[in-house]
Write a protein that holds these residues in place. Structure first.
Motif, PDB file in Angstrom:
ATOM      1  N   GLY A  31      16.443 -18.479 -16.636  1.00  0.00           N
ATOM      2  CA  GLY A  31      15.734 -19.281 -17.626  1.00  0.00           C
ATOM      3  C   GLY A  31      14.227 -19.333 -17.448  1.00  0.00           C
ATOM      4  N   LEU A  32      13.705 -18.610 -16.470  1.00  0.00           N
ATOM      5  CA  LEU A  32      12.282 -18.714 -16.160  1.00  0.00           C
ATOM      6  C   LEU A  32      11.387 -17.720 -16.896  1.00  0.00           C
ATOM      7  CD1 LEU A  32      12.527 -19.326 -12.306  1.00  0.00           C
ATOM      8  CD2 LEU A  32      12.304 -21.013 -14.152  1.00  0.00           C
ATOM      9  N   ALA A  33      11.981 -16.684 -17.466  1.00  0.00           N
ATOM     10  CA  ALA A  33      11.193 -15.666 -18.176  1.00  0.00           C
ATOM     11  C   ALA A  33      12.012 -15.146 -19.351  1.00  0.00           C
ATOM     12  CB  ALA A  33      10.835 -14.529 -17.220  1.00  0.00           C
ATOM     13  N   PRO A  34      11.349 -14.608 -20.372  1.00  0.00           N
ATOM     14  CA  PRO A  34      12.081 -14.089 -21.521  1.00  0.00           C
ATOM     15  C   PRO A  34      12.986 -12.913 -21.147  1.00  0.00           C
ATOM     16  CG  PRO A  34       9.731 -14.242 -22.004  1.00  0.00           C
ATOM     17  CD  PRO A  34       9.903 -14.502 -20.540  1.00  0.00           C
ATOM     18  N   ALA A  35      14.080 -12.792 -21.874  1.00  0.00           N
ATOM     19  CA  ALA A  35      14.982 -11.648 -21.742  1.00  0.00           C
ATOM     20  C   ALA A  35      14.770 -10.760 -22.961  1.00  0.00           C
ATOM     21  CB  ALA A  35      16.427 -12.120 -21.658  1.00  0.00           C
ATOM     22  N   TYR A  36      14.658  -9.449 -22.740  1.00  0.00           N
ATOM     23  CA  TYR A  36      14.460  -8.540 -23.863  1.00  0.00           C
ATOM     24  C   TYR A  36      14.789  -7.108 -23.481  1.00  0.00           C
ATOM     25  CZ  TYR A  36       9.921  -7.766 -21.549  1.00  0.00           C
ATOM     26  OH  TYR A  36       8.929  -7.511 -20.630  1.00  0.00           O
ATOM     27  N   ILE A  37      14.962  -6.273 -24.513  1.00  0.00           N
ATOM     28  CA  ILE A  37      15.044  -4.830 -24.374  1.00  0.00           C
ATOM     29  C   ILE A  37      13.688  -4.303 -24.821  1.00  0.00           C
ATOM     30  CG2 ILE A  37      16.049  -2.735 -25.412  1.00  0.00           C
ATOM     31  CD1 ILE A  37      17.909  -4.015 -23.429  1.00  0.00           C
TER      32      ILE A  37
END
Length: 160
Positions: free
Chosen positions: A92-98
């Protein structure tokens, strides 16, 4: 919180003309990026491909849809959530992305769906998805390219 032992990234490339790519594709999760490169001569980002990239601990049933091919990434030792050890608290501390990084002779990529399952040492699983790509429709695909967007953000969801 608990140690992250495995990340399973199910990637589906759209089954339309020109959807495949030779570009580099990365997953950002828990504060770092992982390269989803299964090695040279692969067909894992070609039109209509359904691939499940396995990072970290190998094995275990996917539990996802049928038709996906499990592959370990190239340089698996350096694309491992256990080196350095990531914790579920990091999710939950940083964005998740491709992320798309242009390369090769056929750079654009049309992604149909990306779903991520994170497995922890305590047996819990965490899921990431993009709600806008959940239905298979013409307007539910996303073209990634350096001229019109390089990232597809993923959100923590309660079910896969």
């Amino acid at each position: 919180m608990s140690d992250i032992t495995q990340i399973r990234v199910r990637v589906e490339t759209a089954n339309i003309d020109g959807a495949g790519t030779d570009a580099w594709i990365y997953l950002a999760l828990a504060g770092r990026e992982f390269c989803l490169d299964p090695g040279s001569g692969n067909s894992y980002f070609e039109q209509g491909a359904k691939t499940c990239f396995v990072l970290g601990e190998q094995g275990g049933a996917d539990g996802g849809e049928a038709g996906f091919t499990d592959v370990a990434v190239e340089d698996a030792e350096w694309n491992d959530p256990r080196k350095p050890q990531l914790d579920t608290e990091d999710l939950g501390l940083a964005p998740a992305y491709i992320r798309f990084a242009k390369a090769g002779s056929n750079p654009p990529w049309c992604v149909e769906r990306v779903k991520v399952t994170v497995r922890a040492s305590d047996g819990k699983q965490y899921h990431f998805d993009n709600f806008r790509l959940r239905e298979v429709k013409d307007n539910r695909q996303l073209w990634l390219h350096d001229r019109y967007g390089e990232r597809l953000f993923l959100y923590h969801v309660t079910t896969d």
